[in-house]
Scaffold this motif. Structure first.
Motif, PDB file in Angstrom:
ATOM      1  N   VAL A  70       0.870  -1.169   0.000  1.00 32.93           N
ATOM      2  CA  VAL A  70       0.000   0.000   0.000  1.00 32.93           C
ATOM      3  C   VAL A  70       0.910   1.223   0.000  1.00 32.93           C
ATOM      4  CG1 VAL A  70      -1.814   1.252   1.219  1.00 32.93           C
ATOM      5  CG2 VAL A  70      -1.777  -1.264   1.277  1.00 32.93           C
ATOM      6  N   ILE A  71       0.847   2.003  -1.081  1.00 27.32           N
ATOM      7  CA  ILE A  71       1.659   3.209  -1.186  1.00 27.32           C
ATOM      8  C   ILE A  71       1.049   4.303  -0.311  1.00 27.32           C
ATOM      9  CG2 ILE A  71       2.573   4.967  -2.755  1.00 27.32           C
ATOM     10  CD1 ILE A  71       3.676   2.093  -3.217  1.00 27.32           C
ATOM     11  N   GLU A  72      -0.227   4.496  -0.476  1.00 25.41           N
ATOM     12  CA  GLU A  72      -1.031   5.371   0.377  1.00 25.41           C
ATOM     13  C   GLU A  72      -2.477   4.984   0.134  1.00 25.41           C
ATOM     14  OE1 GLU A  72      -1.828   9.516  -1.800  1.00 25.41           O
ATOM     15  OE2 GLU A  72       0.289   9.208  -1.380  1.00 25.41           O
ATOM     16  N   GLU A  73      -3.385   5.577   0.842  1.00 27.44           N
ATOM     17  CA  GLU A  73      -4.779   5.190   0.702  1.00 27.44           C
ATOM     18  C   GLU A  73      -5.210   5.263  -0.766  1.00 27.44           C
ATOM     19  OE1 GLU A  73      -9.222   6.487   2.208  1.00 27.44           O
ATOM     20  OE2 GLU A  73      -7.489   7.129   3.384  1.00 27.44           O
ATOM     21  N   GLY A  74      -5.700   4.126  -1.283  1.00 24.79           N
ATOM     22  CA  GLY A  74      -6.195   4.071  -2.650  1.00 24.79           C
ATOM     23  C   GLY A  74      -5.143   3.845  -3.723  1.00 24.79           C
ATOM     24  N   ILE A  75      -3.858   3.724  -3.336  1.00 23.88           N
ATOM     25  CA  ILE A  75      -2.789   3.489  -4.311  1.00 23.88           C
ATOM     26  C   ILE A  75      -2.009   2.253  -3.883  1.00 23.88           C
ATOM     27  CG2 ILE A  75      -0.748   4.416  -5.450  1.00 23.88           C
ATOM     28  CD1 ILE A  75      -1.884   7.207  -5.001  1.00 23.88           C
ATOM     29  N   TYR A  76      -1.930   1.274  -4.794  1.00 27.37           N
ATOM     30  CA  TYR A  76      -1.352  -0.028  -4.482  1.00 27.37           C
ATOM     31  C   TYR A  76      -0.299  -0.409  -5.513  1.00 27.37           C
ATOM     32  CZ  TYR A  76      -5.702  -0.107  -1.884  1.00 27.37           C
ATOM     33  OH  TYR A  76      -6.736   0.225  -1.047  1.00 27.37           O
ATOM     34  N   ASP A  92      -3.898   3.085  -9.131  1.00 28.07           N
ATOM     35  CA  ASP A  92      -4.273   4.346  -8.499  1.00 28.07           C
ATOM     36  C   ASP A  92      -5.788   4.420  -8.522  1.00 28.07           C
ATOM     37  OD1 ASP A  92      -4.869   6.947  -7.757  1.00 28.07           O
ATOM     38  OD2 ASP A  92      -3.403   7.870  -9.102  1.00 28.07           O
ATOM     39  N   MET A  93      -6.403   3.901  -7.469  1.00 28.08           N
ATOM     40  CA  MET A  93      -7.858   3.851  -7.385  1.00 28.08           C
ATOM     41  C   MET A  93      -8.466   5.240  -7.212  1.00 28.08           C
ATOM     42  SD  MET A  93      -8.318   0.622  -7.605  1.00 28.08           S
ATOM     43  CE  MET A  93      -7.635  -0.961  -7.185  1.00 28.08           C
ATOM     44  N   ASN A  94      -7.676   6.176  -6.703  1.00 24.76           N
ATOM     45  CA  ASN A  94      -8.180   7.530  -6.482  1.00 24.76           C
ATOM     46  C   ASN A  94      -8.431   8.265  -7.794  1.00 24.76           C
ATOM     47  OD1 ASN A  94      -7.839   7.087  -3.696  1.00 24.76           O
ATOM     48  ND2 ASN A  94      -5.720   7.754  -3.821  1.00 24.76           N
ATOM     49  N   ASN A  95      -7.642   7.941  -8.818  1.00 26.19           N
ATOM     50  CA  ASN A  95      -7.750   8.616 -10.112  1.00 26.19           C
ATOM     51  C   ASN A  95      -8.115   7.652 -11.244  1.00 26.19           C
ATOM     52  OD1 ASN A  95      -6.874  11.379  -9.330  1.00 26.19           O
ATOM     53  ND2 ASN A  95      -5.060  10.251  -8.678  1.00 26.19           N
ATOM     54  N   ASP A  96      -8.492   6.415 -10.885  1.00 29.91           N
ATOM     55  CA  ASP A  96      -8.876   5.386 -11.858  1.00 29.91           C
ATOM     56  C   ASP A  96      -7.818   5.171 -12.935  1.00 29.91           C
ATOM     57  OD1 ASP A  96     -11.259   4.768 -10.566  1.00 29.91           O
ATOM     58  OD2 ASP A  96     -12.400   6.273 -11.664  1.00 29.91           O
ATOM     59  N   LYS A  97      -6.561   5.053 -12.511  1.00 31.09           N
ATOM     60  CA  LYS A  97      -5.435   4.846 -13.426  1.00 31.09           C
ATOM     61  C   LYS A  97      -4.686   3.572 -13.052  1.00 31.09           C
ATOM     62  CE  LYS A  97      -4.570   7.996 -16.120  1.00 31.09           C
ATOM     63  NZ  LYS A  97      -5.064   8.007 -17.505  1.00 31.09           N
ATOM     64  N   VAL A  98      -4.009   2.994 -14.040  1.00 34.33           N
ATOM     65  CA  VAL A  98      -3.149   1.835 -13.824  1.00 34.33           C
ATOM     66  C   VAL A  98      -1.868   2.050 -14.631  1.00 34.33           C
ATOM     67  CG1 VAL A  98      -4.278   0.500 -15.662  1.00 34.33           C
ATOM     68  CG2 VAL A  98      -3.023  -0.697 -13.884  1.00 34.33           C
ATOM     69  N   TYR A  99      -0.745   1.691 -14.012  1.00 31.61           N
ATOM     70  CA  TYR A  99       0.573   1.819 -14.638  1.00 31.61           C
ATOM     71  C   TYR A  99       1.278   0.486 -14.468  1.00 31.61           C
ATOM     72  CZ  TYR A  99      -0.697   6.664 -13.847  1.00 31.61           C
ATOM     73  OH  TYR A  99      -1.372   7.863 -13.825  1.00 31.61           O
ATOM     74  N   ALA A 100       1.878  -0.027 -15.533  1.00 34.51           N
ATOM     75  CA  ALA A 100       2.493  -1.349 -15.456  1.00 34.51           C
ATOM     76  C   ALA A 100       3.838  -1.387 -16.156  1.00 34.51           C
ATOM     77  CB  ALA A 100       1.566  -2.382 -16.078  1.00 34.51           C
ATOM     78  N   HIS A 101       4.662  -2.330 -15.689  1.00 32.19           N
ATOM     79  CA  HIS A 101       5.921  -2.677 -16.345  1.00 32.19           C
ATOM     80  C   HIS A 101       5.862  -4.175 -16.585  1.00 32.19           C
ATOM     81  CE1 HIS A 101       7.289   1.128 -14.512  1.00 32.19           C
ATOM     82  NE2 HIS A 101       7.922   1.227 -15.658  1.00 32.19           N
TER      83      HIS A 101
END
Length: 130
Positions: A70-76, A92-101
Motif C-alpha cells: 500500500v503506497i497510500e490510501e487508494g494506491i497499491y 491508483d484507485m483515487n484517479n482510476d489509473k493503472v501503470y504497469a511494467h
C-alpha cells in the motif's frame, strides 16, 4: 565481457510474502491499457485471478500470487512472478489509473491505462476462471 545470471540468492517466498490489503479482498476490477490490452481481475486471499478481454491476452485466464504494497490510501503496488520474469503494476484507485511494467519479447515495456470499473466504488463483473 561476461554476464552473470542468478547472482541473487534464492529467498524463502514465505519470508517475503505480503497479505492482500483487506479492502481489496473479493473486489473485482477492469482496466484497459493504452496499447489495447484489457483485463478483468478479482483479488482473493488465494491469488489474483485475471482474464484477458482484448489485445494479446484476449481469452487467456490465469491466477497469480502478487506481493502487495500500500503506497497510500487508494494506491497499491503489486508485483508477481510471470513465466517470462516479473510483472509489476500500480493501481491508483483515487484517479482510476493503472501503470504497469512488463517484460515481453525480450523488452521491458511500460504501459498505462484507465480503470474501466473500480471495484472499490462500484460492483464490477468478475473474470471467468480457467
Amino acid at each position: 565481457f561476461t554476464v552473470y545470471y542468478n547472482v541473487f540468492p534464492i529467498v524463502d517466498q514465505e519470508e517475503y510474502s505480503s497479505a492482500i490489503p483487506k479492502e481489496l479482498v473479493g473486489k473485482s476490477f477492469q482496466w484497459k491499457y493504452n496499447i489495447g490490452w484489457e483485463f478483468r481481475v478479482v483479488m482473493e486471499e488465494d491469488g489474483l485471478h485475471w482474464e484477458g478481454l482484448a489485445g494479446d491476452f484476449e481469452g487467456v485466464k490465469a491466477t497469480v500470487q502478487p506481493q502487495y504494497t500500500v503506497i497510500e490510501e487508494g494506491i497499491y503496488f503489486l508485483t508477481w512472478k510471470a513465466p517470462f520474469g516479473f510483472d509489476s503494476l500500480v493501481l491508483d484507485m483515487n484517479n482510476d489509473k493503472v501503470y504497469a511494467h512488463s517484460k515481453g519479447n525480450k523488452k521491458l515495456i511500460n504501459i498505462e491505462g484507465d480503470l474501466v470499473c473500480n471495484g472499490l466504488n462500484e460492483t464490477c463483473e468478475s473474470p471467468q476462471r480457467k
